[in-house]
Design a protein around this motif. Structure first.
Motif, PDB file in Angstrom:
ATOM      1  N   PRO A   3       0.386  -1.296   0.007  1.00 40.96           N
ATOM      2  CA  PRO A   3      -0.045   0.159  -0.107  1.00 40.96           C
ATOM      3  C   PRO A   3       0.830   1.594   0.387  1.00 40.96           C
ATOM      4  O   PRO A   3      -0.063   2.082  -0.400  1.00 40.96           O
ATOM      5  CB  PRO A   3      -0.937  -0.639   1.191  1.00 40.96           C
ATOM      6  CG  PRO A   3      -0.616  -2.081   1.592  1.00 40.96           C
ATOM      7  CD  PRO A   3       0.474  -2.291   1.271  1.00 40.96           C
ATOM      8  N   ASP A   4       2.440   1.294   0.380  1.00 39.57           N
ATOM      9  CA  ASP A   4       2.701   2.590   0.876  1.00 39.57           C
ATOM     10  C   ASP A   4       3.418   3.038  -0.406  1.00 39.57           C
ATOM     11  O   ASP A   4       3.842   3.660  -0.419  1.00 39.57           O
ATOM     12  CB  ASP A   4       3.829   2.236   1.724  1.00 39.57           C
ATOM     13  CG  ASP A   4       3.274   3.203   3.315  1.00 39.57           C
ATOM     14  OD1 ASP A   4       2.213   2.969   3.570  1.00 39.57           O
ATOM     15  OD2 ASP A   4       3.778   2.039   4.522  1.00 39.57           O
ATOM     16  N   ASP A   5       3.877   2.259  -1.821  1.00 42.72           N
ATOM     17  CA  ASP A   5       4.347   2.169  -2.763  1.00 42.72           C
ATOM     18  C   ASP A   5       3.106   3.269  -3.776  1.00 42.72           C
ATOM     19  O   ASP A   5       3.371   3.584  -4.539  1.00 42.72           O
ATOM     20  CB  ASP A   5       4.152   1.013  -3.384  1.00 42.72           C
ATOM     21  CG  ASP A   5       5.206   0.296  -2.979  1.00 42.72           C
ATOM     22  OD1 ASP A   5       6.059   0.301  -2.035  1.00 42.72           O
ATOM     23  OD2 ASP A   5       4.338  -1.319  -3.382  1.00 42.72           O
ATOM     24  N   LEU A   6       1.416   3.320  -3.150  1.00 40.36           N
ATOM     25  CA  LEU A   6       1.015   4.138  -3.989  1.00 40.36           C
ATOM     26  C   LEU A   6       0.528   5.487  -3.299  1.00 40.36           C
ATOM     27  O   LEU A   6       0.836   5.992  -2.497  1.00 40.36           O
ATOM     28  CB  LEU A   6      -0.435   3.752  -3.597  1.00 40.36           C
ATOM     29  CG  LEU A   6      -1.445   2.772  -4.345  1.00 40.36           C
ATOM     30  CD1 LEU A   6      -2.218   2.037  -4.370  1.00 40.36           C
ATOM     31  CD2 LEU A   6      -0.436   2.194  -5.674  1.00 40.36           C
ATOM     32  N   LYS A   7       1.279   6.978  -4.821  1.00 38.61           N
ATOM     33  CA  LYS A   7       0.718   7.720  -4.616  1.00 38.61           C
ATOM     34  C   LYS A   7      -0.150   8.588  -4.775  1.00 38.61           C
ATOM     35  O   LYS A   7      -1.017   9.635  -4.665  1.00 38.61           O
ATOM     36  CB  LYS A   7       2.358   8.579  -4.611  1.00 38.61           C
ATOM     37  CG  LYS A   7       3.817   8.654  -4.303  1.00 38.61           C
ATOM     38  CD  LYS A   7       3.694   9.194  -2.653  1.00 38.61           C
ATOM     39  CE  LYS A   7       4.688   8.886  -2.036  1.00 38.61           C
ATOM     40  NZ  LYS A   7       4.778   7.558  -0.890  1.00 38.61           N
ATOM     41  N   ALA A 149     -14.739  -7.393 -13.032  1.00 33.91           N
ATOM     42  CA  ALA A 149     -14.813  -5.701 -12.793  1.00 33.91           C
ATOM     43  C   ALA A 149     -13.925  -5.778 -12.750  1.00 33.91           C
ATOM     44  O   ALA A 149     -12.452  -5.782 -13.752  1.00 33.91           O
ATOM     45  CB  ALA A 149     -15.266  -6.358 -10.954  1.00 33.91           C
ATOM     46  N   MET A 150     -13.951  -3.997 -12.635  1.00 33.99           N
ATOM     47  CA  MET A 150     -12.746  -2.697 -12.435  1.00 33.99           C
ATOM     48  C   MET A 150     -12.597  -2.456 -11.512  1.00 33.99           C
ATOM     49  O   MET A 150     -13.934  -1.729 -11.041  1.00 33.99           O
ATOM     50  CB  MET A 150     -12.860  -1.912 -13.989  1.00 33.99           C
ATOM     51  CG  MET A 150     -11.717  -0.989 -13.444  1.00 33.99           C
ATOM     52  SD  MET A 150     -11.917   0.603 -14.584  1.00 33.99           S
ATOM     53  CE  MET A 150     -11.513  -0.009 -16.382  1.00 33.99           C
ATOM     54  N   VAL A 151     -11.675  -2.354 -10.565  1.00 33.44           N
ATOM     55  CA  VAL A 151     -11.427  -2.031  -9.232  1.00 33.44           C
ATOM     56  C   VAL A 151     -10.450  -0.702  -9.458  1.00 33.44           C
ATOM     57  O   VAL A 151      -9.449  -0.699  -9.932  1.00 33.44           O
ATOM     58  CB  VAL A 151     -10.436  -3.597  -8.625  1.00 33.44           C
ATOM     59  CG1 VAL A 151      -9.986  -3.347  -7.079  1.00 33.44           C
ATOM     60  CG2 VAL A 151     -11.444  -4.938  -8.223  1.00 33.44           C
ATOM     61  N   VAL A 152     -10.298   0.460  -8.402  1.00 33.95           N
ATOM     62  CA  VAL A 152      -9.504   1.382  -8.544  1.00 33.95           C
ATOM     63  C   VAL A 152      -9.607   1.256  -6.839  1.00 33.95           C
ATOM     64  O   VAL A 152     -10.701   0.919  -6.065  1.00 33.95           O
ATOM     65  CB  VAL A 152     -10.427   2.724  -9.182  1.00 33.95           C
ATOM     66  CG1 VAL A 152      -9.784   3.426  -8.925  1.00 33.95           C
ATOM     67  CG2 VAL A 152     -10.921   2.155 -10.145  1.00 33.95           C
ATOM     68  N   ILE A 153      -7.760   1.852  -6.480  1.00 38.46           N
ATOM     69  CA  ILE A 153      -7.662   2.214  -5.419  1.00 38.46           C
ATOM     70  C   ILE A 153      -7.408   3.681  -5.166  1.00 38.46           C
ATOM     71  O   ILE A 153      -6.648   3.551  -6.020  1.00 38.46           O
ATOM     72  CB  ILE A 153      -6.102   1.188  -4.798  1.00 38.46           C
ATOM     73  CG1 ILE A 153      -7.343  -1.305  -4.392  1.00 38.46           C
ATOM     74  CG2 ILE A 153      -5.697   1.677  -4.013  1.00 38.46           C
ATOM     75  CD1 ILE A 153      -5.788  -1.754  -4.527  1.00 38.46           C
ATOM     76  N   VAL A 154      -7.297   4.225  -4.247  1.00 35.52           N
ATOM     77  CA  VAL A 154      -7.246   5.722  -4.223  1.00 35.52           C
ATOM     78  C   VAL A 154      -7.193   5.610  -3.092  1.00 35.52           C
ATOM     79  O   VAL A 154      -7.400   5.653  -1.550  1.00 35.52           O
ATOM     80  CB  VAL A 154      -8.768   6.664  -4.543  1.00 35.52           C
ATOM     81  CG1 VAL A 154      -8.122   7.994  -4.258  1.00 35.52           C
ATOM     82  CG2 VAL A 154      -9.260   6.465  -5.584  1.00 35.52           C
ATOM     83  N   PRO A 155      -4.927   5.772  -3.174  1.00 40.46           N
ATOM     84  CA  PRO A 155      -5.024   5.971  -2.226  1.00 40.46           C
ATOM     85  C   PRO A 155      -4.899   7.425  -1.261  1.00 40.46           C
ATOM     86  O   PRO A 155      -5.070   8.876  -1.694  1.00 40.46           O
ATOM     87  CB  PRO A 155      -2.532   5.745  -1.719  1.00 40.46           C
ATOM     88  CG  PRO A 155      -2.729   6.343  -3.329  1.00 40.46           C
ATOM     89  CD  PRO A 155      -4.235   5.864  -4.071  1.00 40.46           C
TER      90      PRO A 155
END
Length: 194
Positions: A3-7, A149-155
């Motif tokens: 998770p910390d890899d995402l900006k 499904a299309m999955v989106v993660i917003v950090p």
């Protein structure tokens, strides 16, 4: 992948993770700002959900089924929000479920802005992977979704120009998750934290 890899947001669809990044050029994908899409069916009409992200068919051709773009909204001002939305047409979105309601006046912190900062996004890189690998970018990996499904993660990212969740929520790495059913023109939005 952690998770910390995402900006910036990341999109998973059909075995491909598309990592987005900020760009100074026009793009059919953008973060925050106002939206031309009208959101209907919100339990507390005085506190509409925030426009989080718009994904365009220029970067994601599969979204042609949705028209030109897919605008994703989330009830940040609703603590622990879980919502279901369906696209009526290009400029109208219907909320069929949103809990809890009503919004909390000082959630996630006092004087929360009406709009998130606006900036265009582009696909920086793509990575072929399975969903189990992709879900490692989530604070709570391993949940089940439909293969279509299309999955989106917003950090919660320090580079967006504001705190999404306040100091404690950002420290918990709270993320917004969108599970999009492209065949139905619908999505579920919820949050996860470490």
């Amino acid at each position: 992948m952690q998770p910390d890899d995402l900006k910036f947001p990341v999109v998973f669809h059909q075995g491909v993770a598309s990592f987005l990044e900020r760009t100074d050029n026009w793009s059919s994908c953008w973060f925050g700002g106002p939206s031309e899409v009208q959101v209907h069916g919100v339990p507390d009409a005085s506190v509409p959900p925030h426009h989080i992200l718009t994904l365009g068919c220029r970067e994601f051709p599969v979204l042609g089924k949705f028209g030109l773009h897919l605008s994703l909204f989330y009830g940040i001002r609703y603590s622990g929000c879980d919502m279901l939305c369906r696209k009526r047409d290009t400029f109208n979105l219907e909320v069929s479920r949103m809990s809890p309601a009503p919004a909390e006046p000082d959630w996630p912190y006092p004087h929360y802005p009406h709009h998130l900062p606006y900036f265009p996004l582009r696909v920086a890189r793509k990575l072929e992977c399975d969903f189990a690998t992709f879900s490692g970018l989530s604070c709570q990996p391993g949940w089940d979704v439909s293969p279509a499904a299309m999955v989106v993660i917003v950090p919660a990212s320090p580079v967006i120009g504001m705190s999404l969740w306040g100091p404690s929520g950002d420290a918990e790495r709270t993320q917004i998750i969108f599970e999009c059913d492209l065949s139905q023109g619908a999505y579920r939005a919820f949050n996860q934290c470490a």
